[in-house]
Design an enzyme around this catalytic site. Structure first.
Site, PDB file in Angstrom:
ATOM      1  N   THR A  89       0.851  -1.200   0.000  1.00 18.08           N
ATOM      2  CA  THR A  89       0.000   0.000   0.000  1.00 18.08           C
ATOM      3  C   THR A  89       0.878   1.239   0.000  1.00 18.08           C
ATOM      4  OG1 THR A  89      -1.797  -1.124   1.164  1.00 18.08           O
ATOM      5  CG2 THR A  89      -1.753   1.279   1.329  1.00 18.08           C
ATOM      6  N   ASN A 171      -5.382  -9.259  -7.838  1.00 19.11           N
ATOM      7  CA  ASN A 171      -5.498  -9.932  -6.550  1.00 19.11           C
ATOM      8  C   ASN A 171      -6.803 -10.714  -6.383  1.00 19.11           C
ATOM      9  OD1 ASN A 171      -6.056  -7.007  -6.621  1.00 19.11           O
ATOM     10  ND2 ASN A 171      -7.037  -7.412  -4.668  1.00 19.11           N
ATOM     11  N   GLN A 206       0.907  -9.571  -6.193  1.00 21.51           N
ATOM     12  CA  GLN A 206       0.400 -10.950  -6.337  1.00 21.51           C
ATOM     13  C   GLN A 206       1.257 -11.784  -7.293  1.00 21.51           C
ATOM     14  OE1 GLN A 206      -2.114 -12.431  -4.712  1.00 21.51           O
ATOM     15  NE2 GLN A 206      -2.867 -10.639  -3.609  1.00 21.51           N
ATOM     16  N   THR A 264      13.125   5.224  10.928  1.00 23.67           N
ATOM     17  CA  THR A 264      14.130   4.215  11.272  1.00 23.67           C
ATOM     18  C   THR A 264      13.833   2.912  10.537  1.00 23.67           C
ATOM     19  OG1 THR A 264      14.304   5.219  13.438  1.00 23.67           O
ATOM     20  CG2 THR A 264      15.230   3.015  13.217  1.00 23.67           C
ATOM     21  N   CYS A 355      -8.938  -6.441   1.611  1.00 30.60           N
ATOM     22  CA  CYS A 355      -8.908  -4.994   1.862  1.00 30.60           C
ATOM     23  C   CYS A 355     -10.269  -4.361   1.636  1.00 30.60           C
ATOM     24  CB  CYS A 355      -7.885  -4.308   0.957  1.00 30.60           C
ATOM     25  SG  CYS A 355      -6.272  -5.061   1.047  1.00 30.60           S
TER      26      CYS A 355
END
Ligand code: PMP
Length: 411
Positions: A89, A171, A206, A264, A355
């Protein structure tokens, strides 16, 4: 043929207790055992910040950069072209927003060409840009088989097109898009032009398990994928960004990841991603053969062995689809009812993209391809490393029993 699960080093029972069958690999994969142990080994000692100047930091930085090099080698890319993100994403957001940000003001409005079956992490970004009047978007519809015509992509490209974004494999219906041909069309258009526009991005999330991923051969400028779909940890992904691609960062902070993705670095997860990618590449060829056989066996039996002659539809192209994807329409019966009935028997499949599972409005992907029309149902059954023929026979048997029980829906 790959015979034993142990050979693949997966946890003995990845997710489900005995008697349960997991067939939702397009939504999440279990973590490979080797990946887990590599991560634990690194996690135990290497907690220092890779940006720190002291030796502990330098050591972690070295691990990170060696791992980046390993990932780059697998993709046939340069080390500085690999940006680690939190997942696909974010990679998709960075590719699209980052390029649009770079071209704000360069044209009255920059233009993007994409398709109507992209993942929500592409489509929702495009819709947002349209709403904010920061970009105009052309959504090229895929053909009835769920595959986009490269000529139509070419036709949609205009003078202000800065980006073409087409997913490598879908997907939900598993259809494989002609990425190399699209890249070729774009290259032809670019010939003789004094700029490098448009850039070409693909969401390969995918595809990584089953399709070639050497970036130069594909002819793309940007490529997103995550580790969660390749038997690695969740929350880590990659955006490949070819050298000289004009892109800006979209979140602000430090100058990590070549000043494109502050924060980080998640070194332990990067280690997991790299190991998962290495394994995936190593077994790809065999897995493609094994799963294609299983998929075709499954589809064949679905077409011929269901009770009272129910006509089951296959959504998406028969041939150009991922080896692990079976997306079917069983007319009349609501998809969620089937998912719940199967789940009650310990069989885990899905209706559509996880999703979008909270969204009641059905599947926009299925609607574009289903021969049963809009609002018909769909089941996505996705196979993986642990799937056996025995599992498939069991699922077919249970599905047949469920359909017999639900016969009233047909009256
Ligand atoms: N693109 C595709 C094609 C996907 O299948 C997914 C995951 N469902 C994503 C993007 C988003 O991946 P992530 O969950 O890592 O953000």
């Amino acid at each position: 043929m790959l015979k034993s699960k142990k050979k693949l080093n997966l946890p003995a029972k990845a997710l489900a207790p005995a008697g349960e069958i997991y067939m939702d690999y397009a939504s999440a994969t279990p973590i490979d055992k080797t990946v887990i142990s590599k991560m634990i080994n690194v996690m135990k000692e290497n907690f220092a910040n890779p940006s720190a100047l002291h030796d502990a930091g330098v050591k972690v930085k070295k691990i990170l950069e060696t791992t980046r090099k390993n990932v780059a080698e697998i993709l046939n890319a340069h080390k500085d072209e690999i940006i680690f993100t939190s997942g696909a994403t974010e990679s998709n957001n960075l590719a699209i927003l980052g390029i649009i940000e770079k071209f704000q003001g360069a044209f009255p409005i920059p233009h993007i060409v994409t398709t109507n079956i992209e993942h929500s992490s592409v489509l929702e970004v495009c819709k947002h840009l349209e709403k904010m009047k920061q970009a105009e978007i052309t959504y090229v519809p895929v053909e009835k088989n769920g595959i986009v015509d490269p000529k139509k992509i070419k036709k949609a490209i205009k003078i202000n097109t800065v980006l073409v974004s087409v997913m490598y494999a879908n997907n939900e219906i598993g259809t494989i898009q002609p990425i190399q041909e699209i890249a070729k069309e774009i290259r032809h258009l670019k010939k003789g032009k004094d700029n490098s526009l448009p850039f070409f991005h693909t969401d390969a999330t995918q595809a990584v398990n089953y399709l070639p991923i050497k970036v130069e051969k594909l002819g793309i400028d940007l490529m997103s994928f995550n580790s969660a779909k390749i038997y690695g940890p969740k929350g880590i992904g990659v955006l490949y960004v070819k050298r000289n691609t004009l892109i800006k960062k979209i979140i602000f902070g430090g100058n990590q990841e070549f000043n494109l993705r502050p924060g980080t670095e998640n070194v332990v997860s990067v280690i997991g991603l790299a190991e998962a990618l290495k394994i995936t590449e190593k077994i790809k060829e065999k897995e493609v053969i094994r799963l294609t056989e299983l998929r075709d066996y499954f589809i064949d039996k679905l077409m011929s062995k269901m009770p009272f002659g129910i006509k089951i539809g296959i959504n998406g192209d028969f041939k150009n689809r991922l080896p692990n994807n079976i997306n079917i329409t069983i007319p009349k019966i609501p998809s969620d009812l089937l998912v719940v009935e199967l789940s009650a028997k310990g069989i885990y499949v899905s209706e559509k993209s996880a999703c979008k599972s909270g969204n009641k409005s059905g599947s926009y992907v299925r609607d574009t391809v289903s021969s049963f029309g809009k609002k018909s149902n769909s089941l996505r059954i996705s196979l993986g490393r642990q799937t056996t023929k025995k599992d498939i026979d069991y699922v077919l048997n249970i599905l047949s029993k469920i359909l017999t029980k639900l016969k009233k829906w047909y009256n």
